[in-house]
Scaffold this motif. Structure first.
Motif, PDB file in Angstrom:
ATOM      1  N   ASP A 165       5.777  -1.274 -16.194  1.00  0.00           N
ATOM      2  CA  ASP A 165       6.538  -2.378 -15.594  1.00  0.00           C
ATOM      3  C   ASP A 165       7.528  -3.025 -16.551  1.00  0.00           C
ATOM      4  O   ASP A 165       8.083  -4.076 -16.244  1.00  0.00           O
ATOM      5  N   VAL A 166       7.791  -2.402 -17.704  1.00  0.00           N
ATOM      6  CA  VAL A 166       8.603  -3.074 -18.721  1.00  0.00           C
ATOM      7  C   VAL A 166      10.017  -3.387 -18.208  1.00  0.00           C
ATOM      8  O   VAL A 166      10.554  -4.468 -18.499  1.00  0.00           O
ATOM      9  N   TRP A 167      10.635  -2.498 -17.447  1.00  0.00           N
ATOM     10  CA  TRP A 167      11.979  -2.780 -16.927  1.00  0.00           C
ATOM     11  C   TRP A 167      11.967  -3.994 -16.015  1.00  0.00           C
ATOM     12  O   TRP A 167      12.837  -4.862 -16.096  1.00  0.00           O
ATOM     13  N   SER A 200       0.844  -1.193   0.000  1.00  0.00           N
ATOM     14  CA  SER A 200       0.000   0.000   0.000  1.00  0.00           C
ATOM     15  C   SER A 200       0.877   1.239   0.000  1.00  0.00           C
ATOM     16  O   SER A 200       1.903   1.292   0.688  1.00  0.00           O
ATOM     17  N   PRO A 201       0.506   2.272  -0.792  1.00  0.00           N
ATOM     18  CA  PRO A 201       1.314   3.491  -0.850  1.00  0.00           C
ATOM     19  C   PRO A 201       1.527   4.119   0.522  1.00  0.00           C
ATOM     20  O   PRO A 201       2.617   4.585   0.848  1.00  0.00           O
ATOM     21  N   GLY A 202       0.484   4.116   1.348  1.00  0.00           N
ATOM     22  CA  GLY A 202       0.612   4.720   2.668  1.00  0.00           C
ATOM     23  C   GLY A 202       1.606   3.991   3.543  1.00  0.00           C
ATOM     24  O   GLY A 202       2.438   4.611   4.217  1.00  0.00           O
ATOM     25  N   ALA A 203       1.537   2.668   3.537  1.00  0.00           N
ATOM     26  CA  ALA A 203       2.457   1.876   4.356  1.00  0.00           C
ATOM     27  C   ALA A 203       3.896   2.031   3.869  1.00  0.00           C
ATOM     28  O   ALA A 203       4.833   2.117   4.671  1.00  0.00           O
ATOM     29  N   LYS A 252      14.600  -0.574  -1.005  1.00  0.00           N
ATOM     30  CA  LYS A 252      13.533  -1.403  -0.433  1.00  0.00           C
ATOM     31  C   LYS A 252      12.680  -2.080  -1.504  1.00  0.00           C
ATOM     32  O   LYS A 252      12.493  -3.290  -1.485  1.00  0.00           O
ATOM     33  N   VAL A 253      12.186  -1.290  -2.450  1.00  0.00           N
ATOM     34  CA  VAL A 253      11.217  -1.812  -3.412  1.00  0.00           C
ATOM     35  C   VAL A 253      11.890  -2.654  -4.493  1.00  0.00           C
ATOM     36  O   VAL A 253      11.393  -3.724  -4.862  1.00  0.00           O
ATOM     37  N   ILE A 254      13.017  -2.200  -5.019  1.00  0.00           N
ATOM     38  CA  ILE A 254      13.683  -2.924  -6.103  1.00  0.00           C
ATOM     39  C   ILE A 254      14.686  -3.936  -5.554  1.00  0.00           C
ATOM     40  O   ILE A 254      14.751  -5.079  -6.015  1.00  0.00           O
ATOM     41  N   GLY A 255      15.457  -3.541  -4.568  1.00  0.00           N
ATOM     42  CA  GLY A 255      16.495  -4.432  -4.044  1.00  0.00           C
ATOM     43  C   GLY A 255      16.065  -5.319  -2.903  1.00  0.00           C
ATOM     44  O   GLY A 255      16.846  -6.176  -2.465  1.00  0.00           O
ATOM     45  N   ALA A 283       4.862   1.528  -6.692  1.00  0.00           N
ATOM     46  CA  ALA A 283       5.513   0.240  -6.430  1.00  0.00           C
ATOM     47  C   ALA A 283       4.730  -0.934  -6.975  1.00  0.00           C
ATOM     48  O   ALA A 283       5.254  -2.051  -7.060  1.00  0.00           O
ATOM     49  N   GLU A 284       3.479  -0.709  -7.351  1.00  0.00           N
ATOM     50  CA  GLU A 284       2.666  -1.821  -7.868  1.00  0.00           C
ATOM     51  C   GLU A 284       3.279  -2.431  -9.122  1.00  0.00           C
ATOM     52  O   GLU A 284       3.092  -3.629  -9.393  1.00  0.00           O
ATOM     53  N   TYR A 285       4.053  -1.637  -9.887  1.00  0.00           N
ATOM     54  CA  TYR A 285       4.602  -2.154 -11.145  1.00  0.00           C
ATOM     55  C   TYR A 285       5.785  -3.095 -10.915  1.00  0.00           C
ATOM     56  O   TYR A 285       5.795  -4.208 -11.468  1.00  0.00           O
TER      57      TYR A 285
END
Length: 668
Positions: free
Chosen positions: A357-359, A9-12, A417-420, A386-388
């Motif tokens: 989300d192509v990458w 969730s964006p907020g979290a 956090k999100v990618i790694g 971050a959904e992508y």
């Protein structure tokens, strides 16, 4: 999925990133194990940097004639490295890997934006490079001749560079997104003999007719004898008709290769032989033709690629999302990876087509282990959400990198956090077109990182901080310089030795390279790159970092992007002007101005509050994504604009000029 089976969730996520902002230093992730040793390099470089580079040159490169002279310092700043040695860059990138039995290893996994896929092995690339080198020779190209390359991100761009290097020609790559007028300018000033281009280039489902645009601009350039055309889209992509060809001048790439001899021995070249010219927009109005030579440049790219990205060429899959038309693409898409025998991804397309989300889809598909991109791109990904990335399995990633500009801590933490998944070290690299290779960077698995800091110099490099009058600084804000020569340094500005000396070696003398950036050195010896020297704002005698103010502004939830510049001010010497893009369709008003000013005051101090805030629908960016702050300073102070040929959308400046005029002086 990077978040198991839950949706982030964006907020979290925002709350978690805010919590992480309080963590100033991140130790190397516990699960990361460095593959290549580095301690011996650090010690050897500290003891004798010249001997260190000599040892690395013998260890990492294959020489046709071994050098006996390492560094010639007789005529600073015109340094020479390994000048009596001979080698061929193309052979170091291709032949030696094929000869070692690795011809079947993939050099590039090429991906097109419409789903096309191609695996190019080292043997494939060597075969194409040899035929193209012979084809260039058949057109009269020889040692020292300049070959222009104006191609999109397709495998032929690497073959073209390597073919030039194979026969001693000097390549002048122009970013594929530039207008044809910029190509003409660069071909004209470099006296290019041949131009390699493409019939058409695709972007986001549309095709641009490149060859016809080039024809409209080239005219009768005295030096340009031939144009070689890669047929990438064909008649079907150009509305039913093939690209126009001029008899006697133009030749199809495929026809040239078909007629060429398949074998072209690599020509031994003096280490100081010119390798390429690359025009840099920099922060000044007039582009500079950076000239790099063969041996020293290749050593810098080869060594730093190995040290910073810690790759195992037999198992890793590497992806640098830059374009070959920039120095990042030269050093860390083509030469550094190929010299090390690595497998890379090459993508022809935008990061938001066919979807955001192509990458992450490509990382999942190719099981990419090392990903190297720009903070600008990361900020765009944050904006999309971050959904992508959460749609895809990114667990193959073991190392992340950033390049091109300082990264603000919030973007660093999102990337971490999100990618790694908090398991990948981030190498925040600092270097320039002029340096040829990375100079300051964390060493993965060794260096504790601080979000926003490039940390410490790599072995063999000597960046330092000095005051305005050249006195050494051990801590604080100052001018970034390099105190000793290094192998991959530019040798001059093409056809302009005088400007070379004036730009880089006049302020502190012929043995101290003026980087042109300001930086902060903290108590731990970590470098924090602030930006260009004139991007340090002096408000009432207090030096403030534009990057620091920008980070504070973009940390506000309403802000999508911001750029900060200095404006002359009678009371304070300089005042802060912020160009701000709001997110979510929010409209800027007086209340938002006050809110942002207080937000900056709370994060940095009242002194850092912008005196003016200009609402911007977009910011002036080069086609590589860098914000051109020089133009923002010009428009803020009402000056005539300089060179805008490197802008992705020149119309942005007209819109901003109107906004500035409407806003007035806006004294707060």
């Amino acid at each position: 999925m990077t978040t198991t089976d839950e949706t982030r969730s964006p907020g979290a996520l925002e709350a978690e990133l805010e919590r992480m902002l309080a963590v100033e230093t991140f130790d190397p992730p516990a699960g990361f194990t460095r593959r290549g040793p580095i301690d011996a390099d650090v010690a050897a470089a500290a003891a004798d940097p010249v001997a260190f580079w000599a040892d690395k040159a013998r260890e990492l490169l294959t020489w046709d004639k071994p050098f006996t002279k390492v560094l010639n310092e007789e005529n600073p700043p015109f340094y020479k490295w390994f000048e009596d040695g001979e080698l061929n860059l193309s052979a170091n990138c291709l032949d030696r890997h094929v000869d070692a039995g690795n011809g079947d290893r993939v050099a590039f996994h090429w991906a097109g934006e419409e789903g096309e896929r191609l695996a190019v092995t080292y043997a494939d690339l060597l075969a194409e490079t040899q035929r193209l080198a012979n084809g260039l020779r058949s057109l009269g190209v020889g040692r020292g001749d300049v070959v222009g390359i104006f191609l999109p991100m397709i495998p032929q761009v690497a073959a073209a560079m390597l073919a030039c290097a194979r026969i001693g020609a000097v390549h002048n790559v122009v970013f594929g997104g530039f207008a044809a007028t910029a190509v003409k300018e660069r071909m004209e000033v470099s006296d290019a003999k041949v131009l390699i281009t493409v019939d058409g280039a695709r972007r986001k489902g549309r095709t641009a007719p490149v060859k016809s645009a080039v024809d409209a601009e080239m005219g009768e350039l005295a030096s340009l004898e031939h144009i070689i055309v890669v047929e990438a889209v064909g008649a079907a992509g150009l509305g039913g008709q093939r690209a126009p060809m001029k008899a006697g001048r133009d030749v199809w790439y495929a026809d040239l290769l078909a007629a060429a001899d398949p074998v072209c021995p690599a020509e031994p070249m003096p280490a100081e032989a010119p390798l390429f010219i690359l025009y840099s927009s920099g922060s000044t109005a007039k582009p500079k033709g950076i000239l790099h030579t063969t041996g020293g440049y290749l050593l810098g790219a080869t060594y730093t690629y190995r040290a910073v990205f810690d790759l195992d060429p037999a198992t890793d899959v590497y992806w640098c999302s830059a374009d070959v038309g920039w120095i990042t693409g030269h050093s860390y898409i083509v030469y550094g990876p190929l010299a090390n025998g690595a497998t890379s991804v090459m993508y022809e397309g935008a990061p938001d087509y066919p979807d955001y989300d192509v990458w992450w889809k490509l990382i999942d598909e190719y099981k990419v282990t090392v990903f190297y991109t720009a903070p600008t791109a990361i900020r765009a990904c944050i904006k999309w959400g971050a959904e992508y990335p959460d749609r895809h399995d990114l667990s193959s990633l073991r190392l992340l990198g950033t390049v091109g500009e300082p990264i603000n801590p919030k973007a660093w933490l999102w990337y971490h956090k999100v990618i790694g998944g908090e398991r990948c070290p981030i190498v925040d690299t600092w270097w320039q077109t002029e340096t040829g290779a990375i100079m300051i960077s964390p060493i993965p698995g060794v260096t504790s990182t601080k979000p926003g800091s490039a940390t410490r110099p790599l072995p063999g490099y000597s960046p330092a901080l000095v005051t305005e009058d050249g006195q050494p600084l051990s801590e604080g804000v100052g001018v970034l310089v390099v105190t000793k020569p290094w192998p991959s340094m530019l040798r001059t500005l093409y056809k302009d030795d005088e400007r070379f000396v004036e730009t880089y070696f006049s302020r502190f003398g012929p043995t101290t390279y003026l980087v042109g950036d300001a930086a902060r050195l903290d108590a731990d010896g970590y470098f924090w790159i602030i930006g260009r020297i004139d991007d340090v704002i002096n408000v009432s005698g207090h030096r403030l970092s534009t990057a620091e103010v920008e980070s504070a502004i973009v940390a506000h939830e309403a802000v999508a992007e911001a750029a900060v510049v200095a404006q002359a001010d009678e009371q304070t010497g300089q005042a802060i002007v912020a160009f701000v893009t709001l997110s979510g369709g929010r409209i800027g008003d007086d209340a938002t101005v006050a809110e942002l000013r207080e937000h900056v005051a709370a994060r940095i101090g009242k002194l850092a509050r912008p005196k003016r805030i200009i609402w911007a629908d977009d910011l002036p960016k080069t086609r590589s994504g860098k914000i051109m702050r020089r133009l923002l300073r010009d428009v803020a102070e009402g000056r005539a604009l300089g060179d805008v040929t490197t802008l992705r959308d020149p119309a942005v400046m007209a819109a901003l000029a109107t906004k500035v005029a409407e806003a007035g002086p806006d004294d707060q």
